[in-house]
Design a protein around this motif. Structure first.
Motif, PDB file in Angstrom:
ATOM      1  N   ILE A  96      -2.197  -4.320 -18.890  1.00 11.99           N
ATOM      2  CA  ILE A  96      -2.802  -5.541 -18.090  1.00 11.99           C
ATOM      3  C   ILE A  96      -2.372  -5.341 -16.727  1.00 11.99           C
ATOM      4  CG2 ILE A  96      -2.682  -8.105 -17.922  1.00 11.99           C
ATOM      5  CD1 ILE A  96      -2.217  -8.010 -21.094  1.00 11.99           C
ATOM      6  N   ASN A  97      -3.066  -5.339 -15.699  1.00 11.12           N
ATOM      7  CA  ASN A  97      -2.837  -5.069 -14.395  1.00 11.12           C
ATOM      8  C   ASN A  97      -2.685  -6.544 -13.783  1.00 11.12           C
ATOM      9  OD1 ASN A  97      -2.705  -2.185 -14.395  1.00 11.12           O
ATOM     10  ND2 ASN A  97      -5.230  -2.619 -14.308  1.00 11.12           N
ATOM     11  N   LEU A  98      -1.632  -6.897 -13.426  1.00  7.26           N
ATOM     12  CA  LEU A  98      -1.261  -8.491 -12.924  1.00  7.26           C
ATOM     13  C   LEU A  98      -1.067  -8.197 -11.458  1.00  7.26           C
ATOM     14  CD1 LEU A  98      -1.429 -11.423 -13.517  1.00  7.26           C
ATOM     15  CD2 LEU A  98       1.089 -11.300 -13.931  1.00  7.26           C
ATOM     16  N   GLY A  99      -2.178  -8.354 -10.731  1.00  6.80           N
ATOM     17  CA  GLY A  99      -1.902  -8.327  -9.167  1.00  6.80           C
ATOM     18  C   GLY A  99      -3.048  -8.043  -8.448  1.00  6.80           C
ATOM     19  N   GLY A 100      -2.977  -7.601  -7.169  1.00  2.00           N
ATOM     20  CA  GLY A 100      -3.875  -7.429  -6.309  1.00  2.00           C
ATOM     21  C   GLY A 100      -4.477  -6.194  -6.438  1.00  2.00           C
ATOM     22  N   GLY A 101      -5.160  -5.626  -5.321  1.00  3.85           N
ATOM     23  CA  GLY A 101      -5.906  -4.335  -5.384  1.00  3.85           C
ATOM     24  C   GLY A 101      -5.046  -3.097  -5.640  1.00  3.85           C
ATOM     25  N   LYS A 139      -5.669   7.596   2.003  1.00  2.42           N
ATOM     26  CA  LYS A 139      -6.096   6.780   1.247  1.00  2.42           C
ATOM     27  C   LYS A 139      -7.101   6.993   0.062  1.00  2.42           C
ATOM     28  CE  LYS A 139      -6.699   2.482   1.764  1.00  2.42           C
ATOM     29  NZ  LYS A 139      -6.471   1.431   1.046  1.00  2.42           N
ATOM     30  N   ASN A 140      -6.521   6.680  -1.181  1.00  2.00           N
ATOM     31  CA  ASN A 140      -7.667   6.729  -2.321  1.00  2.00           C
ATOM     32  C   ASN A 140      -8.026   8.383  -2.617  1.00  2.00           C
ATOM     33  OD1 ASN A 140      -7.492   4.124  -2.725  1.00  2.00           O
ATOM     34  ND2 ASN A 140      -9.244   3.792  -1.173  1.00  2.00           N
ATOM     35  N   GLN A 141      -7.095   9.238  -2.505  1.00  2.00           N
ATOM     36  CA  GLN A 141      -7.286  10.742  -2.606  1.00  2.00           C
ATOM     37  C   GLN A 141      -7.586  10.999  -3.746  1.00  2.00           C
ATOM     38  OE1 GLN A 141      -8.078  12.064   0.462  1.00  2.00           O
ATOM     39  NE2 GLN A 141      -7.627  14.290   0.161  1.00  2.00           N
ATOM     40  N   VAL A 142      -6.616  10.526  -4.577  1.00  2.00           N
ATOM     41  CA  VAL A 142      -6.680  11.002  -6.171  1.00  2.00           C
ATOM     42  C   VAL A 142      -7.162   9.597  -6.751  1.00  2.00           C
ATOM     43  CG1 VAL A 142      -5.216  11.543  -7.991  1.00  2.00           C
ATOM     44  CG2 VAL A 142      -4.952  12.446  -5.492  1.00  2.00           C
ATOM     45  N   GLY A 143      -8.236  10.034  -7.742  1.00  2.00           N
ATOM     46  CA  GLY A 143      -8.469   8.847  -8.556  1.00  2.00           C
ATOM     47  C   GLY A 143      -9.634   9.222  -9.500  1.00  2.00           C
ATOM     48  N   VAL A 144     -10.128   8.033 -10.391  1.00  2.00           N
ATOM     49  CA  VAL A 144     -11.156   8.358 -11.113  1.00  2.00           C
ATOM     50  C   VAL A 144     -11.947   7.037 -11.211  1.00  2.00           C
ATOM     51  CG1 VAL A 144      -9.748   9.899 -12.935  1.00  2.00           C
ATOM     52  CG2 VAL A 144      -9.861   7.319 -13.058  1.00  2.00           C
ATOM     53  N   PHE A 145     -13.392   7.176 -11.747  1.00  2.00           N
ATOM     54  CA  PHE A 145     -14.051   6.109 -12.052  1.00  2.00           C
ATOM     55  C   PHE A 145     -13.834   5.766 -13.480  1.00  2.00           C
ATOM     56  CE2 PHE A 145     -16.903   7.457  -8.546  1.00  2.00           C
ATOM     57  CZ  PHE A 145     -17.251   6.144  -8.031  1.00  2.00           C
ATOM     58  N   GLU A 202       0.865  -1.186  -0.168  1.00  2.00           N
ATOM     59  CA  GLU A 202       0.063  -0.156   0.047  1.00  2.00           C
ATOM     60  C   GLU A 202       0.658   1.215  -0.070  1.00  2.00           C
ATOM     61  OE1 GLU A 202      -3.568   0.019   0.120  1.00  2.00           O
ATOM     62  OE2 GLU A 202      -3.555   1.864  -0.036  1.00  2.00           O
ATOM     63  N   GLU A 203       2.077   1.318   0.732  1.00  2.00           N
ATOM     64  CA  GLU A 203       2.751   2.452   0.587  1.00  2.00           C
ATOM     65  C   GLU A 203       3.386   2.869  -0.713  1.00  2.00           C
ATOM     66  OE1 GLU A 203       3.374  -0.490   1.855  1.00  2.00           O
ATOM     67  OE2 GLU A 203       5.576  -1.053   2.167  1.00  2.00           O
ATOM     68  N   ASN A 204       3.060   1.805  -1.537  1.00  3.02           N
ATOM     69  CA  ASN A 204       3.551   2.134  -2.866  1.00  3.02           C
ATOM     70  C   ASN A 204       2.451   2.615  -3.917  1.00  3.02           C
ATOM     71  OD1 ASN A 204       6.668   1.959  -2.615  1.00  3.02           O
ATOM     72  ND2 ASN A 204       5.991  -0.352  -2.242  1.00  3.02           N
ATOM     73  N   LYS A 205       1.310   2.918  -3.345  1.00  2.00           N
ATOM     74  CA  LYS A 205       0.240   3.146  -4.189  1.00  2.00           C
ATOM     75  C   LYS A 205       0.259   4.637  -4.427  1.00  2.00           C
ATOM     76  CE  LYS A 205      -4.724   2.451  -3.728  1.00  2.00           C
ATOM     77  NZ  LYS A 205      -5.924   1.970  -3.035  1.00  2.00           N
ATOM     78  N   THR A 206       1.195   5.263  -4.678  1.00  4.72           N
ATOM     79  CA  THR A 206       1.655   6.830  -4.746  1.00  4.72           C
ATOM     80  C   THR A 206       1.800   7.193  -6.202  1.00  4.72           C
ATOM     81  OG1 THR A 206       3.850   6.213  -4.931  1.00  4.72           O
ATOM     82  CG2 THR A 206       2.762   6.442  -2.591  1.00  4.72           C
ATOM     83  N   VAL A 210     -13.321  -5.394  -9.336  1.00  2.96           N
ATOM     84  CA  VAL A 210     -14.509  -5.052  -9.837  1.00  2.96           C
ATOM     85  C   VAL A 210     -15.325  -3.541  -9.469  1.00  2.96           C
ATOM     86  CG1 VAL A 210     -17.048  -6.042 -10.128  1.00  2.96           C
ATOM     87  CG2 VAL A 210     -15.163  -7.455 -10.144  1.00  2.96           C
ATOM     88  N   GLY A 211     -15.585  -3.112 -10.596  1.00  2.00           N
ATOM     89  CA  GLY A 211     -16.433  -1.592  -9.903  1.00  2.00           C
ATOM     90  C   GLY A 211     -15.979  -0.579 -10.344  1.00  2.00           C
ATOM     91  N   GLY A 212     -14.916  -0.505 -11.017  1.00  2.00           N
ATOM     92  CA  GLY A 212     -14.231   0.653 -11.565  1.00  2.00           C
ATOM     93  C   GLY A 212     -13.768   2.162 -10.782  1.00  2.00           C
ATOM     94  N   LYS A 213     -13.549   1.653  -9.522  1.00  2.00           N
ATOM     95  CA  LYS A 213     -12.944   2.709  -8.688  1.00  2.00           C
ATOM     96  C   LYS A 213     -11.360   2.437  -8.733  1.00  2.00           C
ATOM     97  CE  LYS A 213     -16.132   3.965  -4.714  1.00  2.00           C
ATOM     98  NZ  LYS A 213     -16.065   3.853  -3.293  1.00  2.00           N
ATOM     99  N   LEU A 214     -10.620   3.539  -9.330  1.00  2.00           N
ATOM    100  CA  LEU A 214      -9.333   3.554  -9.463  1.00  2.00           C
ATOM    101  C   LEU A 214      -8.651   4.561  -8.760  1.00  2.00           C
ATOM    102  CD1 LEU A 214      -9.877   3.171 -13.334  1.00  2.00           C
ATOM    103  CD2 LEU A 214      -9.850   1.384 -11.564  1.00  2.00           C
ATOM    104  N   GLY A 215      -7.513   4.417  -8.386  1.00  2.00           N
ATOM    105  CA  GLY A 215      -6.698   5.553  -7.559  1.00  2.00           C
ATOM    106  C   GLY A 215      -5.470   5.227  -7.055  1.00  2.00           C
ATOM    107  N   ILE A 216      -4.820   6.287  -6.319  1.00  2.00           N
ATOM    108  CA  ILE A 216      -3.804   6.395  -5.460  1.00  2.00           C
ATOM    109  C   ILE A 216      -4.024   7.080  -4.167  1.00  2.00           C
ATOM    110  CG2 ILE A 216      -2.315   5.808  -7.403  1.00  2.00           C
ATOM    111  CD1 ILE A 216      -1.715   8.911  -7.250  1.00  2.00           C
TER     112      ILE A 216
END
Ligand SMILES: NC(=O)c1ccc[n+]([C@@H]2O[C@H](COP(=O)([O-])OP(=O)(O)OC[C@H]3O[C@@H](n4cnc5c(N)ncnc54)[C@H](O)[C@@H]3O)[C@@H](O)[C@H]2O)c1
Ligand SMILES: [Zn+2]
Length: 358
Positions: A96-101, A147-153, A69-73, A135-141
């Motif tokens: 292609i996103n190969l990984g977890g959340g 958490k998830n302060q910047v993102g898009v659907f 999570e500390e690298n979701k930046t 699933v669900g289209g919430k994307l971000g960093i």
């Protein structure tokens, strides 16, 4: 194989889902190149399965990030944008996103912004991402620890769920993902709860049916309310308090709590609020607390941290005027959203948590 139809894309679940991905790539020849985003674990445990089963990926560029999570930046996002740009990725690239959340949230965001958006798909490799995040289209960093302060659907072309990937997942990660499974049952389906409450979380467990059922629950909710105007907020049960705990520790001691571990604590505390505010019976509260205590190693939290958690909740993007918006259970299998709590309510809920796990 199960195909679950979502907003313009399908979620493919099963041991033959990789074959399905192969067929998709053969049929969709418009892509100029493929960019597979991995971390140090998925490059080792998951990438070989893709490369041996999908011939056209032999020319793919593999972009490796560091897990956690500390690298979701934005720093990592920038590195990947550069890697794509240096490799001359054009608007017909496929990510292609190969990984977890972490990979699917961040990789989806990268794809959605690179050259104003290129196609992407998720190959989910953790239980958490297979039952929920992909699933669900919430994307971000995250931003500055929030958490998830910047993102898009935005939506992938496809979500591929290959349950055998779970065989290499660490137990703690598996158990973290299971928190979202318990959440799905608690907010939407009392029969599903009867099934999941007895599960012994192990790698040997056959997760296929659970993944199928959880994806169907999440998908039904997001299809009814894609941009979280109302109903979709029920997916936040356990997350108001859970996210604050996760966020505080992310800043102060990363990896102390995995996402699902913080959500398990959040569900106990918000279960208490459900009993106080939305009529969850004492008996059902005790039942859910017993299950969460059996599955997770829950320990009291030093009460001096409670203020800091409350500050984070008060400043959360979903809340205003010192009122904290929660999604709370009316009973097992039903959840109400936009129920407001104040700081005292939250402190009481955290105290209740400490008392029950002491
Ligand atoms: N977008 C959404 O709707 C949504 C929903 C829930 C959670 N999330 C987000 O998801 C993230 C958590 O996801 P996660 O728990 O999957 O985290 P993660 O992506 O960090 O994966 C957890 C760990 O497992 C490793 N790993 C992944 N697949 C593996 C495999 N098959 N074998 C061995 N190791 C493997 C990873 O390298 C990592 O170390 C959080 O950032 C959370 O906010 C998003
Ligand atoms: Zn979650």
């Amino acid at each position: 194989m199960l195909e679950v139809k979502s907003q313009g894309y399908s979620v493919i679940i099963g041991d033959d889902s990789i074959t399905h991905l192969n067929n998709f790539l053969i049929e969709n020849k418009q892509y100029s190149n493929y960019f597979i985003i991995v971390d140090e674990n998925t490059v080792e445990h998951c990438l070989p399965t893709l490369l041996t089963n999908i011939d056209c990926l032999s020319k793919a560029e593999v972009i490796q990030t560091e897990s956690g999570e500390e690298n979701k930046t934005i720093e990592i996002v920038t590195q990947v944008w550069y890697a794509m740009s240096d490799a001359h990725a054009d608007r017909k690239a496929l990510v292609i996103n190969l990984g977890g959340g972490v990979i699917s949230d961040m990789g989806g965001f990268i794809a959605s912004t690179y050259k104003r958006g290129v196609d992407f798909l998720n190959v989910a490799t953790t239980l958490l991402s297979q039952v929920d995040a992909s699933v669900g289209g919430k994307l971000g960093i995250d931003l500055g620890g929030l958490k998830n302060q910047v993102g898009v659907f935005n939506f992938p072309q496809m979500v591929v769920i290959y349950p055998p990937f779970l065989s290499t997942l660490e137990f703690r990660q598996l158990r973290s993902g299971f928190a979202e499974v318990l959440k799905h049952a608690l907010i939407q389906d009392a029969n599903y709860w009867e099934k999941v409450k007895n599960i012994e979380v192990t790698t040997d467990y056959d997760w296929n049916e659970i993944i199928e059922q959880s994806v169907q629950i999440k998908n039904k909710v997001v299809l009814e309310d894609p941009t979280e105007q109302g109903l979709r907020k029920i997916l936040n049960f356990g997350h108001t308090i859970g996210h604050a705990i996760e966020t505080w520790h992310l800043e102060n001691d990363p990896n102390f709590f995995l996402h699902g571990e913080a959500i398990a604590i959040g569900m106990i505390a918000e279960g208490y609020l459900s009993n106080q505010k939305t009529g969850l019976s004492e008996a059902e509260l005790n039942e859910m607390v017993d299950v969460l205590r059996r599955v997770y190693d829950l320990k009291p939290i030093p009460p001096e941290k409670f203020e800091a958690y409350c500050d984070l909740m008060i400043h959360d993007k979903k809340n205003s005027d010192g009122k904290i918006s929660c999604s709370l259970l009316t009973k097992i299998g039903n959840c109400k959203w936009d129920v407001f709590a104040n700081k005292d309510d939250l402190l009481n809920a955290l105290e209740y948590y400490n008392k029950t796990v002491a």
